[in-house]
Enzyme design. Structure first.
Site, PDB file in Angstrom:
ATOM      1  N   ARG A 158       0.846  -1.217   0.000  1.00  0.00           N
ATOM      2  CA  ARG A 158       0.000   0.000   0.000  1.00  0.00           C
ATOM      3  C   ARG A 158       0.874   1.258   0.000  1.00  0.00           C
ATOM      4  O   ARG A 158       0.534   2.261  -0.624  1.00  0.00           O
ATOM      5  CB  ARG A 158      -0.962  -0.033   1.187  1.00  0.00           C
TER       6      ARG A 158
ATOM      7  N   GLU B 237     -12.498 -14.805  11.892  1.00  0.00           N
ATOM      8  CA  GLU B 237     -12.667 -14.101  10.605  1.00  0.00           C
ATOM      9  C   GLU B 237     -12.621 -15.063   9.416  1.00  0.00           C
ATOM     10  O   GLU B 237     -11.556 -15.359   8.884  1.00  0.00           O
ATOM     11  CB  GLU B 237     -11.577 -13.025  10.444  1.00  0.00           C
TER      12      GLU B 237
ATOM     13  N   LYS C 286     -16.110 -11.969  12.540  1.00  0.00           N
ATOM     14  CA  LYS C 286     -15.721 -10.926  11.571  1.00  0.00           C
ATOM     15  C   LYS C 286     -15.897 -11.486  10.161  1.00  0.00           C
ATOM     16  O   LYS C 286     -14.975 -12.052   9.584  1.00  0.00           O
ATOM     17  CB  LYS C 286     -14.268 -10.505  11.822  1.00  0.00           C
TER      18      LYS C 286
ATOM     19  N   SER D 150     -13.957  -5.006   5.609  1.00  0.00           N
ATOM     20  CA  SER D 150     -14.446  -4.226   4.460  1.00  0.00           C
ATOM     21  C   SER D 150     -14.111  -4.897   3.129  1.00  0.00           C
ATOM     22  O   SER D 150     -14.814  -4.676   2.144  1.00  0.00           O
ATOM     23  CB  SER D 150     -13.935  -2.787   4.498  1.00  0.00           C
ATOM     24  N   GLY D 151     -13.042  -5.656   3.081  1.00  0.00           N
ATOM     25  CA  GLY D 151     -12.791  -6.525   1.929  1.00  0.00           C
ATOM     26  C   GLY D 151     -12.451  -5.839   0.619  1.00  0.00           C
ATOM     27  O   GLY D 151     -12.475  -6.480  -0.420  1.00  0.00           O
ATOM     28  N   GLY D 152     -12.195  -4.537   0.652  1.00  0.00           N
ATOM     29  CA  GLY D 152     -11.885  -3.831  -0.597  1.00  0.00           C
ATOM     30  C   GLY D 152     -13.050  -3.009  -1.110  1.00  0.00           C
ATOM     31  O   GLY D 152     -12.973  -2.425  -2.191  1.00  0.00           O
TER      32      GLY D 152
ATOM     33  N   ARG E   7      -9.016  -1.308   5.260  1.00  0.00           N
ATOM     34  CA  ARG E   7      -8.959  -0.385   4.116  1.00  0.00           C
ATOM     35  C   ARG E   7     -10.053   0.678   4.158  1.00  0.00           C
ATOM     36  O   ARG E   7      -9.799   1.856   3.891  1.00  0.00           O
ATOM     37  CB  ARG E   7      -9.035  -1.164   2.796  1.00  0.00           C
TER      38      ARG E   7
END
Ligand code: 13P
Length: 340
Positions: A33, A177, A219, A261-263, A294
């Site tokens: 990132r 998760e 999660k 949030s997974g993107g 993210r």
């Protein structure tokens, strides 16, 4: 066993108006990132960035817990205060990622297994002595031709349950998760069916391994169309499918569900969480909150870009996202908040 302690911590993690910030990116992911934005990919740059996050004024109004990675929990702020102490001092519960990452699963093309059970008990005890009160383990499931397979789901569900049981024995709340990834052109109904399968097997294993459900946080992914699906459902349709899936699979004893949030784009993630709480909150047995990485950090990271002069603006942006997600906890998030 520390039953009462873990139940109390789990409830505090999903307290009204609050959610979790995941700042536990592995060094490799964090570097990736940083690279996009031209930020140096060094230990010191990662430390500086994590200091920006934990020093954000007012963060504790909206954030109950922070998940760190092994590097960060051992680091200090510029003034010498360990991050673990700085976080606890502002009333945020300290969490730690304890899985060893995912690797290709032998004999299961295209699928992943999460590593890290070897020596886990000792590591959990060390983190607990460092002040951690909860932990995180992530399993991932890819949607594709005939996958995720039952074998992959089962292997990961067993590992998640073993991890959860070990955590509870040392007094840490396990964040469980299981992430069904967004990548692909599958539609939302396929994501719903696969998430159903995964959650069913995960809870079967948690029960078999005598995990105290009152002392975990789930999660999961939201139920979403694939990133490349030609049909992208509305916010309300996503909220509806996600809540339907959770009601079918998550026992009422679980105190809270904190989404990854997974993107998803930040604003959309807030709007979808908001829609679930706006439409269903009064009828749900568990809290619905966020444990975003993210979707809460990226706008701040984009502004910071590694520059000292941008720290305050980045912190204001991080605080703003935390505030939007906090409002989404009670269905009070509105689009106008994005203009603030
Ligand atoms: P995202 O919110 O970026 O999906 O990250 C959540 C997380 O903690 C992944 O393990």
């Amino acid at each position: 066993m520390h039953t009462q302690d873990i139940i109390t911590t789990a409830k505090a993690l999903v307290a009204e108006g609050k959610g979790i910030i995941a700042m536990d990116e592995s060094n490799a992911t964090c570097n990736k990132r940083f690279a996009v934005l031209g930020i140096p990919q060094t230990e010191e740059a990662r430390r500086t960035y994590r200091e920006l996050i934990v020093s954000t004024p007012g963060l504790n109004e909206c954030i109950s817990g922070a998940i760190l990675c092994d590097e960060t929990i051992r680091q200090k702020k510029n003034d010498g205060t360990p991050f673990a102490k700085a976080i606890a001092d502002c009333g945020i519960i300290l969490g730690i990622k304890v899985d060893g990452g995912t690797k290709d699963m032998e004999g299961y093309p295209g699928e992943k297994i999460t590593e890290g059970l070897d020596g886990l008990s000792d590591r959990l005890m060390e983190y607990s002595k460092m002040g951690a009160r909860f932990a995180k383990w992530r399993a991932v499931f890819v949607i594709g031709d005939s996958i995720p397979s039952d074998g992959c789901i089962m292997a990961n569900a067993i590992a998640l349950a073993q991890y959860a049981s070990l955590c509870q024995h040392v007094g840490l709340v396990p964040i469980v998760e299981p992430e069904v990834l967004m990548n692909g052109d599958h539609n939302m109904h396929r994501c719903l069916a696969e998430t159903d399968k995964v959650l069913q097997k995960v809870f079967n294993q948690l029960k078999l391994q005598r995990v105290i459900l009152e002392g975990i946080i789930l999660k999961p992914n939201m139920v979403l169309p694939g990133l490349d699906s030609h049909r992208q459902e509305t916010i309300e349709e996503v909220a509806d499918a996600t809540v339907k899936c959770l009601l079918r699979n998550v026992p009422a004893e679980v105190p809270g569900i904190a989404f990854l949030s997974g993107g998803q784009p930040s604003v959309l993630a807030s709007a979808r969480l908001n829609a679930m709480n706006a439409q269903f909150k009064s009828r749900l047995p568990w809290e619905l909150t966020f444990s975003f990485s993210r979707a809460i950090q990226q706008p701040a990271l984009d502004i910071w870009q590694g520059k000292e002069s941008q720290v305050v603006a980045a912190q204001q942006t991080l605080y703003h996202r935390a505030l939007c997600n906090s409002a989404a906890r009670s269905g009070k998030y509105i689009a106008e908040m994005e203009k603030a």
